[in-house]
Structure formats: C-alpha cells, structure tokens
Design a protein around this motif. Sequence first.
Motif, PDB file in Angstrom:
ATOM      1  N   MET A  70       0.828  -1.214   0.000  1.00 24.86           N
ATOM      2  CA  MET A  70       0.000   0.000   0.000  1.00 24.86           C
ATOM      3  C   MET A  70       0.860   1.261   0.000  1.00 24.86           C
ATOM      4  SD  MET A  70      -3.318  -0.984   2.312  1.00 24.86           S
ATOM      5  CE  MET A  70      -2.413  -1.446   3.775  1.00 24.86           C
ATOM      6  N   GLU A  71       1.935   1.237   0.771  1.00 25.92           N
ATOM      7  CA  GLU A  71       2.820   2.404   0.843  1.00 25.92           C
ATOM      8  C   GLU A  71       3.524   2.696  -0.477  1.00 25.92           C
ATOM      9  OE1 GLU A  71       4.072   1.881   5.560  1.00 25.92           O
ATOM     10  OE2 GLU A  71       5.468   1.286   3.979  1.00 25.92           O
ATOM     11  N   ASN A  72       3.678   1.699  -1.311  1.00 24.36           N
ATOM     12  CA  ASN A  72       4.426   1.880  -2.554  1.00 24.36           C
ATOM     13  C   ASN A  72       3.560   1.860  -3.806  1.00 24.36           C
ATOM     14  OD1 ASN A  72       7.512   1.855  -1.908  1.00 24.36           O
ATOM     15  ND2 ASN A  72       6.517   0.454  -0.487  1.00 24.36           N
ATOM     16  N   ILE A  73       2.541   1.042  -3.820  1.00 24.50           N
ATOM     17  CA  ILE A  73       1.700   0.940  -5.013  1.00 24.50           C
ATOM     18  C   ILE A  73       0.776   2.150  -5.136  1.00 24.50           C
ATOM     19  CG2 ILE A  73      -0.149  -0.404  -6.110  1.00 24.50           C
ATOM     20  CD1 ILE A  73       1.351  -2.934  -5.102  1.00 24.50           C
ATOM     21  N   LEU A  74       0.254   2.641  -4.034  1.00 25.84           N
ATOM     22  CA  LEU A  74      -0.634   3.810  -4.128  1.00 25.84           C
ATOM     23  C   LEU A  74       0.074   5.026  -4.728  1.00 25.84           C
ATOM     24  CD1 LEU A  74      -2.770   3.391  -0.890  1.00 25.84           C
ATOM     25  CD2 LEU A  74      -3.365   2.796  -3.241  1.00 25.84           C
ATOM     26  N   PRO A  75       1.289   5.376  -4.320  1.00 24.70           N
ATOM     27  CA  PRO A  75       1.979   6.483  -5.003  1.00 24.70           C
ATOM     28  C   PRO A  75       2.249   6.184  -6.482  1.00 24.70           C
ATOM     29  CG  PRO A  75       3.000   6.086  -2.887  1.00 24.70           C
ATOM     30  CD  PRO A  75       2.017   4.965  -3.118  1.00 24.70           C
ATOM     31  N   PHE A  76       2.563   4.925  -6.804  1.00 22.47           N
ATOM     32  CA  PHE A  76       2.764   4.555  -8.202  1.00 22.47           C
ATOM     33  C   PHE A  76       1.507   4.829  -9.025  1.00 22.47           C
ATOM     34  CE2 PHE A  76       1.895   1.402 -11.487  1.00 22.47           C
ATOM     35  CZ  PHE A  76       2.945   1.640 -12.369  1.00 22.47           C
ATOM     36  N   LEU A  77       0.344   4.542  -8.460  1.00 18.71           N
ATOM     37  CA  LEU A  77      -0.895   4.760  -9.198  1.00 18.71           C
ATOM     38  C   LEU A  77      -1.063   6.231  -9.562  1.00 18.71           C
ATOM     39  CD1 LEU A  77      -3.314   2.381  -7.259  1.00 18.71           C
ATOM     40  CD2 LEU A  77      -2.146   1.954  -9.431  1.00 18.71           C
ATOM     41  N   PHE A  78      -0.731   7.121  -8.641  1.00 20.87           N
ATOM     42  CA  PHE A  78      -0.803   8.556  -8.936  1.00 20.87           C
ATOM     43  C   PHE A  78       0.251   8.946  -9.959  1.00 20.87           C
ATOM     44  CE2 PHE A  78       0.908  12.792  -8.226  1.00 20.87           C
ATOM     45  CZ  PHE A  78      -0.213  13.567  -8.506  1.00 20.87           C
ATOM     46  N   LEU A  79       1.497   8.588  -9.674  1.00 21.63           N
ATOM     47  CA  LEU A  79       2.589   8.971 -10.578  1.00 21.63           C
ATOM     48  C   LEU A  79       2.379   8.418 -11.983  1.00 21.63           C
ATOM     49  CD1 LEU A  79       5.674   8.466  -8.241  1.00 21.63           C
ATOM     50  CD2 LEU A  79       4.749  10.647  -9.065  1.00 21.63           C
TER      51      LEU A  79
END
Length: 146
Positions: A70-79
């Motif tokens: 969650m800490e890494n995939i959620l920012p990836f989704l935005f970026l």
Amino acid sequence: MLGSDVLLCFIFYSTLLILKMYIIAIFTGQVRLRKRAFANPEDADRHGGVQFCRTDPYVERCRRAHVNDMENILPFLFLGAVYSMTGPSYAVARLHFLVFFLGRVLHSIAYLLALKAPTRSFAYVIAQVPCVSMAIQILMEVASFA
C-alpha cells in the motif's frame, strides 16, 4: 475509448498490481486462519476462543508485506496516471511500468518467503527507480506552470 496506448499499458499494470495486493490480503487472512492468530476478539471467539486473539510472527510478516504494498503501489498509481498524461514514449513508459511491477512482485516474494538479504531491499530499490524517474519527468513537464 480509454485513451492512448500508454494509458492502456498503465491500466494493465496497475490492475495487475491491485490484484497482487488482493492476493496478499487473502493470503494474510488464510495464514491467520491456519495459525489461529486473530487481530480481533470477535474473530478469535468465532474460531475457537479469545485465547486466539494474539499475534503470530508469520501473520505479522504477511501483514507488513501488504502494508508495504500500500505504501508503494498507491503512489505509483498517482505517478503513473499523471506520467501517462505527459505524452511519454510507449516503449519508455512500458519499461517504467514493467520494472515497477516486477520489482513489487519480487519484493512480495522476498518478504513472504523471508529470502536472504539484500533480496527484498534490492527489489524495493529497483521498483523505486521508475517512480523517481516518472516524478522527475512530471515535475519537468509542469515546472513552467508553478
């Protein structure tokens, strides 16, 4: 109807990542059941008694793997979504998305199987490279508007 090839590629890898997160969550629940280690008294009571409201090291490892996703995939989704709107080359964008995806899969495997260090750290860093790259490219694209 969904847009460019880059956006479709992003949607493909994002969906795979979300499915991976669901798999880790389901796996964590199954480990809780197998180990009889429940986080809430009502769940423990349903499965044998409140004495099973306890922690288990492997359940906690699975839970940490899920939280790390969650800490890494959620920012990836935005970026990735914003990056897709900047008009990158399809080949470069696909490489960014693929490297992130493979890095996160390797990270989860390393976490769940407790592979020797630095496997998990290596996978983490590999997955962060495309995120940093996308963030820099987004900033360069929008810097003139700030």
